[in-house]
Design an enzyme around this catalytic site. Structure first.
Site, short mmCIF file in Angstrom:
data_model
loop_
_atom_site.label_atom_id
_atom_site.label_comp_id
_atom_site.label_asym_id
_atom_site.label_seq_id
_atom_site.Cartn_x
_atom_site.Cartn_y
_atom_site.Cartn_z
N THR A 25 2.03 1.18 2.74
CA THR A 25 1.39 1.71 1.54
C THR A 25 1.65 0.74 0.38
O THR A 25 2.78 0.31 0.18
CB THR A 25 1.99 3.10 1.24
OG1 THR A 25 1.56 3.98 2.27
CG2 THR A 25 1.57 3.63 -0.12
N HIS A 175 -0.75 8.55 11.94
CA HIS A 175 0.61 8.46 11.41
C HIS A 175 1.38 9.73 11.80
O HIS A 175 1.29 10.75 11.13
CB HIS A 175 0.57 8.30 9.89
CG HIS A 175 1.86 7.84 9.29
ND1 HIS A 175 3.05 7.84 9.99
CD2 HIS A 175 2.15 7.34 8.07
CE1 HIS A 175 4.02 7.37 9.20
NE2 HIS A 175 3.50 7.06 8.03
N ASN A 178 7.70 9.32 10.04
CA ASN A 178 8.19 9.28 8.65
C ASN A 178 8.02 10.55 7.82
O ASN A 178 7.93 10.51 6.59
CB ASN A 178 7.55 8.10 7.89
CG ASN A 178 7.89 6.76 8.53
OD1 ASN A 178 8.69 6.72 9.46
ND2 ASN A 178 7.31 5.68 8.04
N TYR A 180 5.54 12.83 7.56
CA TYR A 180 4.25 13.29 7.05
C TYR A 180 3.70 14.40 7.99
O TYR A 180 4.40 14.83 8.89
CB TYR A 180 3.30 12.10 6.85
CG TYR A 180 3.90 11.13 5.86
CD1 TYR A 180 4.03 11.49 4.51
CD2 TYR A 180 4.47 9.92 6.26
CE1 TYR A 180 4.66 10.65 3.59
CE2 TYR A 180 5.10 9.08 5.35
CZ TYR A 180 5.19 9.46 4.02
OH TYR A 180 5.83 8.64 3.11
N ASN A 235 12.00 11.72 4.34
CA ASN A 235 11.18 12.82 3.79
C ASN A 235 11.67 14.20 4.22
O ASN A 235 10.86 15.12 4.46
CB ASN A 235 9.70 12.64 4.15
CG ASN A 235 9.00 11.62 3.25
OD1 ASN A 235 9.31 11.54 2.05
ND2 ASN A 235 8.08 10.86 3.80
C1 LIG Z 1 6.24 -1.08 0.96
C2 LIG Z 1 6.30 -0.31 2.23
C3 LIG Z 1 5.35 0.68 2.48
C4 LIG Z 1 5.34 1.37 3.70
N1 LIG Z 1 4.33 2.27 3.96
C5 LIG Z 1 4.19 2.78 5.22
C6 LIG Z 1 3.02 3.51 5.57
O1 LIG Z 1 2.07 3.70 4.79
N2 LIG Z 1 2.95 3.99 6.84
C7 LIG Z 1 3.96 3.80 7.76
O2 LIG Z 1 3.84 4.25 8.90
N3 LIG Z 1 5.07 3.11 7.43
C8 LIG Z 1 5.20 2.57 6.20
N4 LIG Z 1 6.28 1.77 5.90
C9 LIG Z 1 7.28 1.48 6.96
C10 LIG Z 1 6.95 0.16 7.66
O3 LIG Z 1 5.77 0.24 8.44
C11 LIG Z 1 8.12 -0.29 8.58
O4 LIG Z 1 8.32 0.69 9.57
C12 LIG Z 1 9.41 -0.49 7.80
O5 LIG Z 1 9.19 -1.33 6.68
C13 LIG Z 1 10.50 -1.13 8.68
O6 LIG Z 1 10.04 -2.36 9.22
P1 LIG Z 1 10.52 -3.78 8.62
O7 LIG Z 1 12.00 -3.83 8.81
O8 LIG Z 1 9.82 -4.81 9.45
O9 LIG Z 1 10.11 -3.84 7.18
C14 LIG Z 1 6.34 1.10 4.67
C15 LIG Z 1 7.32 0.13 4.40
C16 LIG Z 1 7.29 -0.58 3.22
C17 LIG Z 1 8.31 -1.67 2.99
#
Ligand SMILES: Cc1cc2nc3c(=O)[nH]c(=O)nc-3n(C[C@H](O)[C@H](O)[C@H](O)COP(=O)(O)O)c2cc1C
Length: 363
Positions: A25, A175, A178, A180, A235
């Site tokens: 997001t 989704h 997390n 939702y 959440n």
């Molecule tokens: C800025 C940001 C926004 C995120 N928004 C979503 C989202 O919209 N949907 C989702 O499933 N996960 C979302 N996540 C989680 C990421 O998809 C991912 O699972 C999380 O960042 C851990 O992975 P990483 O260590 O590679 O960053 C978001 C993470 C970040 C950093």
């Protein structure tokens, strides 16, 4: 040995490599009626060298919006705006799935049009606060969905999936992670229903299964995927016993022939369950692995040892538009700036340099 740079077939969609952009997001859908903008098209096109791009969470209906300036896929305006994004990605040879995210009880009526109220499986508020245009506010007690409303909500997912295909997406990821709406149905603390949509494990997985079936019936199972995060407390979710729930859920999804299963692994201790889910799912398995800090280059060994078919990268891909090339070269990597993750202008969105540009800047 299979490596991250080998191609893979995603239920008929050929992917150039096994590196995915994790859904993120960005709260920048400031086009008319919560539409993505030209910057959104640029942001995703910059990252088109991923085998698979998964978009930020996209609400399937107005009531599904959880955060400011998140995009939807429920109006003609939004479909037309997303078409520019998918065209830009496809022009660069990329593949892109839309993540359909209904936030359920996570959100606030201030973020919803008219007098809409956030909904959930049960009238149980999440602990904590949500970010609104006026600053943080406590989560409200959501309206518990009636059975009829559950069926309407499932229909909203299917309609949004149809819209995604009309907008040129290669498929949709539901989704289910997390905290939702789909996850709210899975967890015993957010779903205290006593009808057929709650109670037993079978009751709690029913919404996830029915949404997935409805979407697969609408656009084809080969274009339908789901993301799950067993045991994720994010959440306000409490799942004391994730194993039987997710084992039953994946067993119910397996015969559908989905494009992929995307698991967000919450902690290293979850690896056993991750491996079990991977084994019980015959389709493509995408893993957002539990790592110390953001997922880094080391995670690619999980493809080599067969733990996963694709690895999804969040923060590192946000900050490195040409992440596959950087992973192949062994770096260097731009550092993500959390202050520009959500909302704002193109800073921290489309201005992270690619390797060539970084080299010429002496970075
Ligand atoms: C800025 C940001 C926004 C995120 N928004 C979503 C989202 O919209 N949907 C989702 O499933 N996960 C979302 N996540 C989680 C990421 O998809 C991912 O699972 C999380 O960042 C851990 O992975 P990483 O260590 O590679 O960053 C978001 C993470 C970040 C950093």
């Amino acid at each position: 040995m299979t490596t991250a740079f080998d191609p893979i077939d995603l239920a008929g969609t050929p992917l150039a490599n096994r590196i995915a952009l994790a859904p993120m997001t960005r709260s920048r859908a400031t086009g008319p009626g919560n539409s993505p903008t030209a910057s959104t098209a640029e942001y995703y096109a910059q990252r088109a060298s991923a085998g698979l791009l998964i978009t930020e969470g996209v609400q399937p209906s107005p009531v599904g919006q959880g955060y400011p300036d998140t995009p939807g896929l429920h109006s003609d305006e939004q479909i037309a705006a997303w078409r520019k994004v998918t065209d830009a990605v496809h022009a660069k040879g990329g593949r892109i799935f839309a993540q359909l995210m209904h936030a359920g009880r996570i959100g606030h009526p201030d973020l919803l049009p008219g007098d809409l109220i956030n909904v959930g499986p049960s009238a149980v508020a999440a602990d904590g606060q949500v970010f609104t245009h006026e600053g943080p506010k406590p989560f409200i007690t959501p309206q518990a969905l009636s059975e009829d409303q559950i069926l309407v909500t499932i229909g909203d997912f299917a309609a949004a999936a149809r819209n995604a295909i009309e907008a040129g997406f290669d498929g949709v990821e539901l989704h289910g992670a997390n905290g939702y709406l789909i996850h709210q149905f899975l967890a015993p603390n957010s779903n205290v229903r006593t009808d057929g949509w709650g109670g037993s494990v079978e009751g709690r997985i029913r919404f996830a299964v029915e949404v997935t079936k409805a979407v697969a019936a609408e656009i084809g199972a080969d274009r339908t995927a789901i993301r799950l995060s067993p045991g994720n407390p994010y959440n306000g979710i409490v799942e004391p016993e994730p194993d039987p729930v997710y084992t039953a859920l994946v067993a119910a999804l397996e015969p559908l022939g989905l494009a992929y299963l995307h698991v967000l692994e919450v902690a290293p201790e979850s690896r056993e369950l991750t491996l079990r889910l991977r084994k019980s799912f015959s389709g493509v398995f995408v893993l957002n692995a539990a790592t110390e800090g953001p997922t880094g280059p080391d995670a690619l060994t999980l493809i080599e040892d067969g733990t996963a078919d694709l690895i999804s990268y969040g923060a590192l891909f946000l900050a490195n538009p040409d992440l596959p090339a950087r992973l192949r070269a062994g770096g260097p990597f731009n550092a993500p700036d959390p202050s520009t993750f959500f909302g704002g202008d193109d800073r921290g969105y489309t201005d992270y340099p690619a390797l060539d540009a970084a080299a010429s800047l002496g970075a």
